[in-house]
Design a protein around this motif. Structure first.
Motif, PDB file in Angstrom:
ATOM      1  N   LEU A 336       0.836  -1.189   0.000  1.00  0.00           N
ATOM      2  CA  LEU A 336       0.000   0.000   0.000  1.00  0.00           C
ATOM      3  C   LEU A 336       0.875   1.245   0.000  1.00  0.00           C
ATOM      4  O   LEU A 336       1.917   1.287   0.657  1.00  0.00           O
ATOM      5  N   ASN A 337       0.435   2.284  -0.733  1.00  0.00           N
ATOM      6  CA  ASN A 337       1.228   3.516  -0.836  1.00  0.00           C
ATOM      7  C   ASN A 337       2.616   3.188  -1.369  1.00  0.00           C
ATOM      8  O   ASN A 337       2.780   2.263  -2.158  1.00  0.00           O
ATOM      9  N   ASP A 338       3.630   3.939  -0.940  1.00  0.00           N
ATOM     10  CA  ASP A 338       4.992   3.619  -1.356  1.00  0.00           C
ATOM     11  C   ASP A 338       5.419   2.348  -0.638  1.00  0.00           C
ATOM     12  O   ASP A 338       5.668   2.360   0.579  1.00  0.00           O
ATOM     13  N   GLY A 339       5.499   1.267  -1.352  1.00  0.00           N
ATOM     14  CA  GLY A 339       5.902   0.005  -0.737  1.00  0.00           C
ATOM     15  C   GLY A 339       6.633  -0.854  -1.749  1.00  0.00           C
ATOM     16  O   GLY A 339       6.140  -1.085  -2.851  1.00  0.00           O
ATOM     17  N   GLU A 413     -10.470   8.262  10.152  1.00  0.00           N
ATOM     18  CA  GLU A 413     -10.039   8.710   8.826  1.00  0.00           C
ATOM     19  C   GLU A 413      -9.957   7.536   7.864  1.00  0.00           C
ATOM     20  O   GLU A 413      -8.950   7.280   7.218  1.00  0.00           O
ATOM     21  N   GLY A 414     -11.070   6.807   7.751  1.00  0.00           N
ATOM     22  CA  GLY A 414     -11.097   5.653   6.868  1.00  0.00           C
ATOM     23  C   GLY A 414     -10.291   4.507   7.437  1.00  0.00           C
ATOM     24  O   GLY A 414     -10.153   4.352   8.653  1.00  0.00           O
ATOM     25  N   GLY A 415      -9.744   3.682   6.546  1.00  0.00           N
ATOM     26  CA  GLY A 415      -8.973   2.555   7.028  1.00  0.00           C
ATOM     27  C   GLY A 415      -8.545   1.623   5.911  1.00  0.00           C
ATOM     28  O   GLY A 415      -8.621   1.937   4.719  1.00  0.00           O
ATOM     29  N   VAL A 416      -8.078   0.462   6.312  1.00  0.00           N
ATOM     30  CA  VAL A 416      -7.687  -0.612   5.395  1.00  0.00           C
ATOM     31  C   VAL A 416      -8.314  -1.895   5.902  1.00  0.00           C
ATOM     32  O   VAL A 416      -8.172  -2.245   7.082  1.00  0.00           O
ATOM     33  N   GLY A 417      -9.019  -2.587   5.018  1.00  0.00           N
ATOM     34  CA  GLY A 417      -9.618  -3.859   5.376  1.00  0.00           C
ATOM     35  C   GLY A 417      -8.937  -5.000   4.640  1.00  0.00           C
ATOM     36  O   GLY A 417      -8.564  -4.858   3.475  1.00  0.00           O
ATOM     37  N   ILE A 418      -8.748  -6.113   5.324  1.00  0.00           N
ATOM     38  CA  ILE A 418      -8.239  -7.323   4.686  1.00  0.00           C
ATOM     39  C   ILE A 418      -9.298  -8.403   4.868  1.00  0.00           C
ATOM     40  O   ILE A 418      -9.600  -8.808   6.002  1.00  0.00           O
ATOM     41  N   TYR A 428      -8.454  -3.952   0.831  1.00  0.00           N
ATOM     42  CA  TYR A 428      -9.286  -2.817   0.405  1.00  0.00           C
ATOM     43  C   TYR A 428      -8.793  -1.567   1.122  1.00  0.00           C
ATOM     44  O   TYR A 428      -8.839  -1.471   2.346  1.00  0.00           O
ATOM     45  N   LYS A 429      -8.332  -0.587   0.344  1.00  0.00           N
ATOM     46  CA  LYS A 429      -7.773   0.643   0.907  1.00  0.00           C
ATOM     47  C   LYS A 429      -8.776   1.789   0.764  1.00  0.00           C
ATOM     48  O   LYS A 429      -9.118   2.186  -0.344  1.00  0.00           O
ATOM     49  N   LYS A 442      -8.136   6.281  -3.768  1.00  0.00           N
ATOM     50  CA  LYS A 442      -9.226   5.955  -2.847  1.00  0.00           C
ATOM     51  C   LYS A 442     -10.045   4.786  -3.398  1.00  0.00           C
ATOM     52  O   LYS A 442     -10.244   4.663  -4.609  1.00  0.00           O
ATOM     53  N   LEU A 443     -10.492   3.960  -2.485  1.00  0.00           N
ATOM     54  CA  LEU A 443     -11.350   2.805  -2.806  1.00  0.00           C
ATOM     55  C   LEU A 443     -10.670   1.826  -3.764  1.00  0.00           C
ATOM     56  O   LEU A 443     -11.316   1.198  -4.604  1.00  0.00           O
ATOM     57  N   SER A 444      -9.368   1.665  -3.634  1.00  0.00           N
ATOM     58  CA  SER A 444      -8.644   0.699  -4.463  1.00  0.00           C
ATOM     59  C   SER A 444      -8.519  -0.628  -3.728  1.00  0.00           C
ATOM     60  O   SER A 444      -8.687  -0.697  -2.507  1.00  0.00           O
ATOM     61  N   PHE A 445      -8.226  -1.685  -4.483  1.00  0.00           N
ATOM     62  CA  PHE A 445      -8.057  -2.984  -3.842  1.00  0.00           C
ATOM     63  C   PHE A 445      -7.028  -3.819  -4.591  1.00  0.00           C
ATOM     64  O   PHE A 445      -6.661  -3.519  -5.739  1.00  0.00           O
TER      65      PHE A 445
END
Length: 755
Positions: A336-339, A413-418, A428-429, A442-445
């Motif tokens: 996720l993000n810079d990874g 502030e939203g979140g990340v679901g696995i 799900y980001k 936003k709303l990417s997976f």
């Protein structure tokens, strides 16, 4: 015979250490009143005593000790190498200085455990070489960083050096003479700490993983030297004009955030959610966890009154659990993000994190199973605790289940679901931007199976520590491609990135959880909304991982509802990995390739082929590794179906040449994308046999789509019908719903229905 001899040597070595150290312990105990107060940060006097008493009886600790001794002995043979700094990361001088601080930390530990002055002398000689060099150094000659170091090209790496060197100094502190300590502190440690703090407030007085390393570096050396002024700066930030003002990296500039707490406490408060999620993403959470936890351990030992492991309801220990849950079946962190892909919980930072979390978090036996896979421990009290637990057979499997991790300081502030079901993992980001390392998606997976990426998140555009590629640093394509919305599995509107691709806009907003439910083991589901990415456009995406007896393996429902104030173009890409097997539509390939667009990431996509839907269902199948996958989507007649590939406008080959399937819907105001992603069948290269290589779905249809409800009907090859309904306006778990679709009435309680 050779293997047997090596084992005998190893057993002899461990036995020798145990006997020697027991004798050393006895001698030390006879003269305990004459000893000083060190070591006290990570190793403690009592801890060293416990380690020595257990040597030879804790296999994983003994193995780590033997490996460490061999590594350090080899470096001692090379002698003291302290070159004049000149290189970026990956270059000789950078890597040599990096190796130095890692080795002297280990040498200090070996001195304490083995009581062999060879290691103390090595630490002393290395530190004095730096004490001679450091006063002569200007800032680093490479000018790329916003905060240049002296030994390294950026203050971040100088801080790495000080975090490790402080531990080495702590281990030899009492062994050195008073005069030697005064020289090291006057010529090296105090100037070093002041340079990365007072000399670089733009680096030190921020909320960012860089600043965490800087705060901890100053704090660690302050604890060794009992320097209260430096410790206060480390914990609370500098008392300057920037007091209560944080600075966040903005791709070359800074944004001031009023009222932001600074220092180590500020970096604990702001980026971590109450669930332990770190807003920059797991790759940088992993990187930051080492300084966070190593300093916490030192504070626990030296300043127990701070109760640091209880701070913010134990957020640091929660952070370790969150990180482990943010890894796939192989232990690789989701990018996720810079990874950078491939970073995993086998890294040294997570070895220390797991050991510290076990020791100070109630000795959770599930952590022992992770440590056993890591096959090494930290050579301190925490590593000994792990080693004893493993020896006694206390480990239990670390079971990863579906989890929804909140983002933001307050978890709002939203979140990340696995979502997890059998061997499938859906990430799900819907989080906040993620500071300077955030992406506009936003709303990417992404979708993973058995540790393999099925639908990928690109991650970062960087070859970390590979000098040939931009000195190992971020490439310009990280901005022009990896951070842009089209690089992710989410909606791009009018070929513009979310929030115009501007940090100062994106950092103010986050997506919002609509609902999450993992109570039913056969239906793991998460729905989230985004209303700020494009002014005048609202997006609601629901992703469900469903286990159903009419399907070979769990499948994914992807329902993406868009409401807008005007007609727009919507692009929904799926970045699949593998090889196309079959489509149910014809497409035209191009002899001459052109980029899909001119900016916002589109300039980096080759348009390889395109076509139109042949029916009201579009079917796209591919094979990845030894498994088959099929995407079935409800089509509009005017949809354009695009086969694209990353790599356009990439003259230096900085990007991976990976494919994408894009559904483009033009001149549309309100619309819903409905798709199902199946994992099915298998292929053996040995038997050359393909099993169940085709989709189980004969038809997918949106049968209802209003402001209040959206319903999707799935008809299988077994001639069974499935219906999935979501309430678009009421997410209450207690609300009763009754609706009629065709001639059939559906009633249920809660935010969704599936049967």
């Amino acid at each position: 015979m050779k293997k047997f001899s090596i084992q005998l040597i190893a057993l002899f070595f461990i036995s020798f250490i145990a006997i020697s150290c027991n004798k050393t312990t006895e001698n030390a105990n006879d003269d305990v009143e004459n000893e000083g107060s060190h070591p006290k940060l990570i190793l403690t006097k009592q801890g060293v005593d416990n380690i020595r008493k257990n040597l030879g009886n804790v296999p994983i600790f003994d193995k780590t000790l033997a490996d460490t001794k061999a590594e350090v002995d080899a470096e001692i043979e090379l002698g003291i190498l302290v070159p004049i700094p000149k290189d970026l990361s990956g270059g000789y001088t950078h890597e040599r200085h990096k190796k130095n601080f890692i080795i002297i930390q280990k040498a200090g530990v070996l001195f304490q455990i083995l009581n062999d002055e060879k290691y103390a002398n090595y630490v002393k000689d290395m530190l004095f070489a730096y004490a001679k060099l450091y006063p002569t150094l200007p800032v680093h000659p490479q000018t790329r960083s916003y905060a240049r170091g002296k030994i390294f090209w950026q203050c971040l790496n100088d801080s790495n050096w000080l975090v490790y060197s402080a531990q080495a100094y702590d281990c030899v502190y009492d062994w050195l003479s008073k005069e030697e300590r005064e020289t090291l502190e006057k010529d090296l440690f105090i100037p070093f700490a002041k340079f990365i703090s007072e000399g670089n407030p733009q680096f030190f007085n921020r909320v960012h993983n860089h600043s965490t390393w800087g705060n901890v570096a100053v704090g660690m050396i302050a604890l060794v030297m009992d320097n209260d002024e430096l410790l206060d700066n480390a914990l609370n930030g500098l008392k300057t004009d920037n007091l209560n003002t944080g600075m966040r990296d903005n791709d070359g500039g800074f944004i001031k955030v009023e009222g932001l707490r600074l220092g180590f406490f500020g970096n604990l408060d702001e980026p971590f959610s109450p669930d332990g999620y770190y807003n920059e993403g797991p790759y940088y959470q992993r990187y930051a966890m080492y300084p966070f936890l190593i300093f916490a351990e030192a504070l626990h030992n030296v300043k127990p009154e701070l109760k640091i492991f209880e701070y913010k309801d134990g957020v640091l220990l929660k952070g370790v659990d969150a990180l482990l849950n943010l890894s796939d079946a192989d232990g690789d962190f989701f990018p996720l993000n810079d990874g950078q892909k491939g970073m995993s919980y086998y890294t040294a930072a997570l070895v220390s994190a797991v050991d510290i979390a076990y020791k100070f978090g109630g000795e959770n036996p599930e952590l022992l199973s992770i440590a056993k896979k890591q096959d090494r421990v930290v050579l301190d009290d925490t590593g000994l605790a792990i080693a004893i637990g493993i020896k006694e057979g206390l480990e239990k499997p670390f079971t990863k289940k579906s989890v929804n991790l909140s983002d933001g300081k307050k978890g709002d502030e939203g979140g990340v679901g696995i979502l997890r079901s059998d061997n499938l993992e859906l990430v799900y980001k819907y989080a906040s931007h993620g500071s300077s390392h955030g992406h506009y998606d936003k709303l990417s997976f992404s979708l993973h199976e058995k540790g393999n990426e099925v639908l990928q998140d690109y991650g970062l555009a960087r070859f970390v520590n590979i000098e040939q590629k931009g000195g190992g640093n971020y490439l310009k394509e990280n901005q022009t491609w990896a951070k842009q919305t089209i690089a992710h599995n989410t909606i791009t509107v009018n070929e513009e990135s979310h929030f115009e691709g501007k940090f100062e806009i994106g950092t103010k907003h986050h997506s919002d959880l609509y609902f999450y439910d993992d109570k039913n083991p056969n239906i793991q589901i998460l729905s989230a909304a985004e209303v700020n990415a494009y002014p005048g456009t609202e997006m609601l995406r629901t992703l469900a991982l469903i286990k159903d007896e009419d399907f070979e393996r769990p499948f994914t429902i992807d329902l993406f509802k868009i409401k807008s104030d005007s007609k727009k173009q919507y692009d929904l890409p799926y970045y699949y990995l593998g090889h196309i097997m079959k489509t149910n539509f014809e497409f035209e390939t191009y002899d001459q390739l052109n980029p899909l667009g001119k900016k916002n990431g589109y300039q980096h996509l080759w348009k390889e082929a395109s076509g139109k839907p042949a029916t009201d269902n579009t079917v796209f199948s591919w094979k990845n590794k030894d498994l088959f996958y099929t995407l079935t989507t409800a089509s509009n007649a005017n949809d354009e179906l695009i086969l694209a590939r990353i790599g356009a406008n990439d003259p230096e080959y900085n990007l991976r040449k990976e494919p994408s399937f894009i559904i483009r819907r033009k001149n549309t105001q309100n619309t819903t994308f409905a798709s199902v992603i199946e994992s099915h069948g298998s292929y053996s290269s040995v038997s050359e046999l393909a099993l169940n290589a085709y989709s189980s779905i004969t038809n997918l249809k949106i049968v209802l789509d209003t402001e209040a409800y959206t319903a999707v009907e799935i008809i299988t090859k077994k001639n069974t019908t499935k219906i999935f309904i979501i309430s678009n306006k009421d997410n209450s778990t207690d609300k009763n719903h009754i609706i009629k679709i065709g001639n059939k009435e559906y009633n249920w309680k809660g935010s969704y229905y599936y049967k």
